[in-house]
Every structure is written in structure tokens, then in C-alpha cells.
Design an enzyme around this catalytic site. Structure first.
Site, short mmCIF file in Angstrom:
data_model
loop_
_atom_site.label_atom_id
_atom_site.label_comp_id
_atom_site.label_asym_id
_atom_site.label_seq_id
_atom_site.Cartn_x
_atom_site.Cartn_y
_atom_site.Cartn_z
N SER A 723 14.69 -1.82 37.77
CA SER A 723 14.29 -2.69 38.88
C SER A 723 15.10 -3.98 38.88
O SER A 723 15.80 -4.32 37.91
CB SER A 723 12.80 -3.03 38.78
N HIS A 724 15.00 -4.70 39.98
CA HIS A 724 15.74 -5.96 40.13
C HIS A 724 15.47 -6.91 38.97
O HIS A 724 16.40 -7.46 38.37
CB HIS A 724 15.34 -6.62 41.46
N MET A 725 14.21 -7.10 38.63
CA MET A 725 13.87 -8.06 37.59
C MET A 725 14.28 -7.58 36.20
O MET A 725 14.60 -8.39 35.33
CB MET A 725 12.37 -8.39 37.62
#
Length: 767
Positions: A723-725
Site C-alpha cells: 500500500s501507499h503508506m
């Protein structure tokens, strides 16, 4: 009317038949301690628990759970220990009304095999569910203090005709809870209990605080759940246009709706996400990259407003085109069975369940297929198809990057034009799909393949985990550039570039950076750290070249590492570009609402398709009443959505009524550890975040402002390994746990101070 803890237990001890209350002795807190000790020693032998029972505990407005002391395992043969325990409890009372406060003495329960807490409604919405948190251990406080190692959460709709998920213990417990509700004439109870294999013991029964809550206790969910049960039963059958005998639905599987729009998004967010990505764009991208054509199948389904991915559709879309239906169906059923047996992998399907590309660990993954009846020649076919597909991706991503660059010009043309609001929304949407989300989907796929290759390089011991971390930390992403630009740009220039970002990318009520600059960046930290460099060593290149040759991938090591670097950076860049169009669409929808004095908070309940249809349809109906009528209808429907509880992974129709929450396997990022204060999501704009562990439910680019505040660590409820994070924290070397799941997230959010150790993959409450 509920009484004090002690008096309630005394009352129940004389009434209940389906459970028990341990023998008890009650003293006013102003009683002589010597007198207490004498009576305790006369009545009890063995170990006891000395408990608080304050007049201001367990009231209608406050439970004060854990506020006053309780001392466990006090030896009744030791007078000084009894005195000390009683004194500690008395001292913990923070007022002088000792005559109103009580000391409650009970024996410790022996041979506990299960203990926990049961709620007779959802504690957030008061909707009609039984929720049982319990630990399969002898520790009677493990649930309440958050230290349980074998915690389970069972959820059951109250008004069932038949229950299929209960065991003997749960049958006994639910019967006991129902009796307590009847005796106390109260459907809002918080009950602490223990179970010794034959009897349920009630340790406490108190009010669930109802004040300041959205009270959905009277909502009738029966009809809606019945219809959903029938719907899922039908969907779970073989489909003539899909491979696989059945399906599963998940909130974090493929395009991760729970992370991006939330598990229970409002109508505008949900319909906008479907239009831009999950209706057909997602499938066009997979088709372009060499997977099966699923363009007629929506990926995301909405069950009573809760967003799920149809996982059978997802698995079909990852079957290489050149595999025939027989082998493809065999693979889909294999994937479904693996997920069904390992539900904790629901948020890391592409790493731990399915085969979507060729990496350097492919032979080990393919060997597992032999155990499930795949033939040697079938495995050779699968490997060959993945080789061709992966080789193709090495050049495809460049075409996607060119498309993304076109979007910027298209955006400026539409925004600066004389078109009406409706026309601008329509064309921004169309351009965003063609030049934004479609190439972004391709770059996201390429980035996934890159991460898979990187992980396999660690698996094959070409890179160490530390070297992988250093490589990710050396990447130049938009998010990292944002931090640098904040340090050097004027406010105007910064907002010209980044002002469109907003936490909650699809949520109209979320303020953009240019609408809320002072709050988002009031505590930004000047970052003078030198950029970390990562240099490929000669032995790295040699080993990678050898692996490429071994796996029939016809590029060299330097080209591969450039591909990996470019695609991970491009994924973040393309997301940054297309969200500019998306954010503008939301601004125009807000502007449309303003024309009719409709607040953006209400426009959040409009279906995006209603707005899009206005471009090509002239209705007899005036727009204002049309919008207001839809908002009113959808608000009522959303009330049902808020009241319903469904599992994150929905495997069969019976889980509509009762289920166990997933035991989530979270994604630990970096090898670092930190011990610090915990900041909840609702406080991130109010407190100094420097060095703190920040908790947020889900994360998208709009939350990148957090990294300007020098946070010490990050924990998210939802989110996958890619994921992005996860990528952001890896590249910034910030210890993080991504996707801990709802149950653990709720526990962690209640901590004030904790230790986060990514190296040993441990989370520990300090206080």
C-alpha cells in the site's frame, strides 16, 4: 436501574440461573481495615481479588472502566498483603466520599479456560448485536488490559432463528447474557465473565454509556440481512462466464476499498470510486497487461452500503490469457481454497496466495501446486505464461507514463474552458479514466511486480533486509519531494503544486491542503537530513544477472533495477497526477450543491452516476428537488449501513448473521523499534506529532502531510504490504504496522503509550 458494581453482583447472585456470581463480601470504604481483614480471613481461604466499587463507576454517563484499582491474587494467609491491597484500592478513589464507595472481595476463580467481555449491543452505534471478546487462556484480565495472545471476537445479530457458528461455550454464554438482559431489563450491557469448562461466572455487569452516541438500537436489520443472505447464496454458485466454483468477498483484497474509501463509504465516495476504477478501468488494465479479459465484470460490490471486492472476479483477472479454461479454473479454485484456509492473508493476497508474475522465488511457489494435484506439465505452462507476461511488463510501463503526462494538459483545458459545471465534471471524469486511473492501474501493477521481485531478491539472499530498506529509502517519490518542497517553497508555490491533495481522496467533506494549510502544516519540521544513497555492488549485479538468465527474463541487472526504481516512483507520481482531476471533480460537485444551498456534507450522499447522467439527459424534473430527494433517501439507507456489522472477509452467506473477526497478520515495515506516546486519528491536527506513534484508519496520498511532522511511527487499521503508506514508511525508514485490523486497531487507539518493535514484530502496551 443499575447499582454499584458490588450491589449489582449481589442482586444478580440471588436471581440468575444460567450463570453464577462468585461469593462476595462488601464493605463501605470507610470501614476499619482491621475489621475488613478479620471478616475476609473468616470467610475466604486461598487467593482473593480486592476490587473497587465506586458510586461514580458504571453510571449512565461514564463507566470509568479501569479507573480505580483492583488487586488480583491476594493471599488470605498473609494479613499484611490483605491490608496493603485494601489500602491501595481505597487510595485509588479520588474523592472523599468513602461512605459512598465500596470494597468488593471475591475469591479468585480457579481453572479458568476462557474469559472476556461481552457487549449486548454495538458500543459505537448501539445496534442490536452480541459482541464477545474473549481469550482462550487462564488470564482473566487479558481482554480488558489488551495483553491477550489468543484473543477472539465473535459477533452475532441478536434476533436469529438459528445460529451456526457457536460452540458449546458460546451457546452457554449467549444464553446467560440473554438472562441478564431480562433480569436487569437492560439491552445495553457490558459484561465481564469467566468460564471454567462447565459454568459461566459473571465478574461484572454494567451499563454501556449511551450519551453522545448515534443510537441505532431500534433499527430493524432483519429484512435487510435476510435479503443479503439470499444474495450471497446466489452469488456463491458457479457462473458461466467465470472460472471457479464459488466466491469470497473481502474489504482489502485487490484495490483495497477499506483502505481507499473506507469499509462503509458514503454514496458519493463509493460511486465515484466505482466509476473511476472498479467498474471497468481495472479490467481494461489487466487485459492490456496480458491477463484474462474481465471487462464485463465489476470488481467492487456493495452489500447494504459496505464495499467488498468479489475475489473470484479478482482471481479470474490474474489468470494469464494463454492458459485454457480448465487450467485457469483449477488455479482459481486453488487460490480460493488457500484463502479460505488462511483468511488472515486477505490483505496480502498478491504476495501470499496467488501467482501474478514471475519472480526469483517462483520455483518454490510452483512446487506447492504439486501438493494440490497440479501436473508437472501444467506447472510448466503456468511458469511459461508468467515469464511472457512479466517480460512484457518491462516495456509497457513507459507507455502508461506517457498517458499520465497527457492528463495534465487535458485537465488545464477543461478547467479553463467555458463549459458548465456538469460538463466539466463529465469530461474531467472521462479524461481521468483514460489518461489517469487506467495508466495508474498499469503503473501500480508494474510497481507490484517490482516489489515482488525485490522481496524475492531478499528471499534468494541477493539483498539483505537492511539493503532492501536502504534501496527503498533512496527512492525519489512525490511524497518525499513534498517534504523537501515544504522546506524551500513559498506557501503559494507549495499549494499550487500540492494544494489539491486531501486526506480521504474520494471524500468531499475532507478539506484539501489549500483549504486547511495552517492545520495540516502548522507543526512541520525542517528536514535537513542528507538523502540516503544506495549503490548496487558488483556482486549484486552478477547474482541478479544469473537469476535473470535462470528465469528466462531477457534484460540485464541494471535494466531490472531501473525498472524497479522507475515503477515504484511512477506509481506514486501517477497517483499524485490523477488525484488532481479527482479533487477538482469533488470541488465542482461542492460548487453544484452551493447553487442550491446544499452543503457538501449532504452532497456526500449523492450517487455520482446521478450527476454524470445530467450531461446527456435533460430531465423534466428540476435538479434541486432531484438532488434533495436523493440525499434524503440515501441518508436513510446509510443509517442501515452504519448499524450493520459484517466480517472483513465474507466466506459464506451465514456470516451475514454471525461471524468471528479475522485474526489479522499485520505488515511490519522497517526493522526499527520505537517506544512513544500514541496519537489517535481525531487528534492528529491538535497535537505535536514529533516522535509520536500515529494511528490512522486508512491512508492515501492526502495523509502525506504526516511525514512533514517527523512522526516516530505509524499504525493503520487497513492497508496491505504494497500500500501507499507501506512504501512511504519503508522509503523514509519510519517503523510502521500497516493493516492491523479493526479489533487490534481499536485496542491500540486506546493506548496512551506503547512500544512498536518491527524487528521482532511485536506491539506492546506500556500504559
Amino acid at each position: 436501574m443499575m447499582k454499584t458494581k458490588a450491589q449489582t453482583l449481589l442482586f444478580l447472585s440471588e436471581k440468575i440461573k444460567k450463570s453464577k456470581v462468585l461469593p462476595l463480601l462488601i464493605f463501605k470504604a470507610n470501614t476499619s481495615i482491621d475489621e475488613m481483614v478479620l471478616k475476609i480471613k473468616n470467610q475466604f481461604s486461598g487467593n482473593i481479588i480486592v476490587r473497587s466499587s465506586s458510586h461514580d463507576e458504571d453510571t449512565n454517563s461514564s463507566s470509568k472502566a479501569g479507573y480505580y484499582k483492583s488487586i488480583l491474587n491476594v493471599d488470605t494467609t498473609n494479613t499484611s498483603n490483605i491490608k496493603k491491597a485494601v489500602e491501595e484500592v481505597i487510595i485509588s478513589f479520588d474523592d472523599n466520599n468513602l461512605y459512598q464507595n465500596e470494597i468488593l472481595i471475591q475469591p479468585m476463580l480457579n481453572n479458568v479456560i476462557t474469559s472476556g467481555v461481552a457487549f449486548t449491543c454495538d458500543i459505537s452505534t448501539l445496534s442490536p448485536y452480541y459482541i464477545v471478546n474473549y481469550d482462550m487462556s487462564s488470564n482473566t484480565t487479558s481482554v480488558t488490559d489488551g495483553h491477550g495472545k489468543e484473543l477472539k471476537t465473535y459477533v452475532e445479530y441478536k434476533y436469529l432463528s438459528e445460529e451456526k457458528h457457536r460452540n458449546t461455550f458460546l451457546n452457554h454464554l449467549i444464553d446467560s447474557i440473554k438472562e441478564l438482559e431480562e433480569i436487569l431489563d437492560n439491552k445495553f450491557l457490558d459484561i465481564e465473565f469467566g468460564y471454567d469448562g462447565s459454568d459461566i461466572y459473571i465478574f461484572q455487569a454494567r451499563n454501556i454509556v449511551k450519551e453522545n452516541k448515534y443510537n441505532l438500537s431500534d433499527i430493524n436489520l432483519g429484512k435487510a440481512l435476510f435479503k443479503l443472505h439470499k444474495k450471497i447464496k446466489k452469488l456463491n454458485k458457479p457462473h458461466p462466464n467465470l472460472l471457479g466454483d464459488y466466491t469470497i468477498f473481502g474489504v482489502m483484497s485487490d484495490w483495497n476499498p477499506a483502505e481507499i474509501i473506507g469499509k462503509k463509504p458514503k454514496f458519493l465516495s463509493l460511486s465515484l470510486y466505482k466509476e473511476l476504477i472498479t467498474n471497468s478501468i481495472w479490467a481494461h488494465q489487466r487485459d492490456n497487461y496480458g491477463y484474462r479479459d474481465l471487462k464485463s465484470h465489476p470488481l467492487l460490490v456493495s452489500f447494504l452500503g459496505i464495499a467488498y471486492i468479489d475475489i473470484r472476479v479478482s482471481f479470474n483477472s490474474f489468470i494469464p490469457k494463454e492458459l485454457d479454461d480448465h487450467l485457469g479454473s483449477k488455479l482459481v479454485n486453488y487460490y480460493l481454497n488457500i484463502l479460505k484456509e488462511n483468511p488472515k492473508n486477505h490483505d496480502k493476497i498478491e504476495f501470499d496466495v496467488i501467482l501474478t508474475c514471475l519472480d526469483f522465488s517462483i520455483n518454490k511457489k510452483l512446487t506447492k501446486l504439486l501438493e494440490f494435484g497440479f501436473l508437472e506439465e501444467e506447472i510448466i505452462q503456468i511458469k511459461s505464461s508468467l515469464e511472457k507476461l512479466t517480460q512484457k511488463v518491462f516495456t509497457l510501463y513507459k507507455d502508461d507514463l506517457k498517458q499520465i503526462d497527457i492528463l495534465e494538459n487535458k485537465y488545464n483545458e477543461i478547467v479553463s474552458s467555458e463549459l458548465s459545471i456538469i460538463d466539466k465534471i463529465y469530461w474531467l471524469t472521462e479524461n481521468c479514466k483514460i489518461y489517469g486511473t487506467l495508466p495508474f492501474a498499469g503503473l501500480a501493477r508494474s510497481s507490484f511486480i517490482s516489489m515482488s521481485l525485490l522481496k524475492s531478491l531478499v528471499d534468494r539472499e541477493v539483498f539483505s533486509k537492511e539493503e532492501l530498506s536502504a534501496f527503498l529509502n533512496s527512492l525519489k517519490t512525490v511524497s518525499k519531494q513534498l517534504i523537501r518542497d515544504l522546506n524551500i517553497m513559498s506557501k503559494k508555490d507549495f499549494l499550487d503544486k500540492y494544494g489539491h491533495l486531501r486526506p480521504g481522496t474520494y471524500e468531499i467533506t475532507s478539506k484539501r491542503y489549500d483549504e486547511n494549510y495552517e492545520e495540516y502544516f502548522s507543526q512541520w519540521i525542517l528536514n535537513n537530513e542528507e538523502e540516503e544513497r544506495f549503490l548496487l555492488k558488483e556482486n549484486h549485479l552478477e547474482q541478479i544477472d544469473k537469476l535473470l538468465l535462470e528465469h528466462n527474463l531477457f534484460i540485464d541487472a541494471k535494466t531490472l533495477m531501473e525498472f524497479i526504481k522507475d515503477t515504484i516512483e511512477a506509481r506514486e507520481y501517477s497517483k499524485f497526477i490523477f488525484t488532481k482531476s479527482l479533487s477538482k471533480i469533488l470541488c465542482l460537485i461542492e460548487e453544484l450543491g452551493n447553487k442550491f444551498s446544499i452543503k457538501k456534507e449532504d452532497m456526500a450522499y449523492v450517487d455520482f452516476n446521478t450527476i454524470l447522467s445530467l450531461y446527456s439527459t435533460l430531465s423534466f424534473e428540476d435538479l434541486e428537488p432531484l438532488l434533495k430527494s436523493e440525499i434524503e433517501k440515501n441518508k436513510k439507507l446509510y443509517t442501515i449501513t452504519q448499524g450493520i456489522k459484517l466480517p472483513d472477509l465474507l466466506i459464506n452467506e451465514d456470516e451475514v448473521y454471525s461471524f468471528f473477526n479475522l485474526e489479522t497478520s499485520a505488515n511490519f515495515i522497517t526493522l526499527k523499534s520505537i517506544e512513544s506516546e500514541v496519537i489517535k486519528e481525531e487528534d492528529i491536527l491538535k497535537k505535536d506529532l514529533k516522535g509520536k506513534i500515529v494511528c490512522i484508519k486508512a491512508a492515501d496520498p492526502g495523509y502525506d502531510f504526516l511525514f512533514t511532522k517527523n512522526i516516530g511511527g505509524l499504525i493503520t487499521c487497513y492497508g496491505g504490504a504494497n500500500s501507499h503508506m507501506a512504501i512511504r514508511c519503508a522509503e523514509l525508514n519510519i517503523p510502521a504496522v500497516i493493516g492491523v485490523g479493526q479489533v487490534l486497531y481499536n485496542d491500540i487507539s486506546s493506548f496512551s503509550y506503547m512500544n512498536l518493535d518491527c524487528s521482532s514484530q511485536k506491539l506492546k502496551k506500556i500504559r
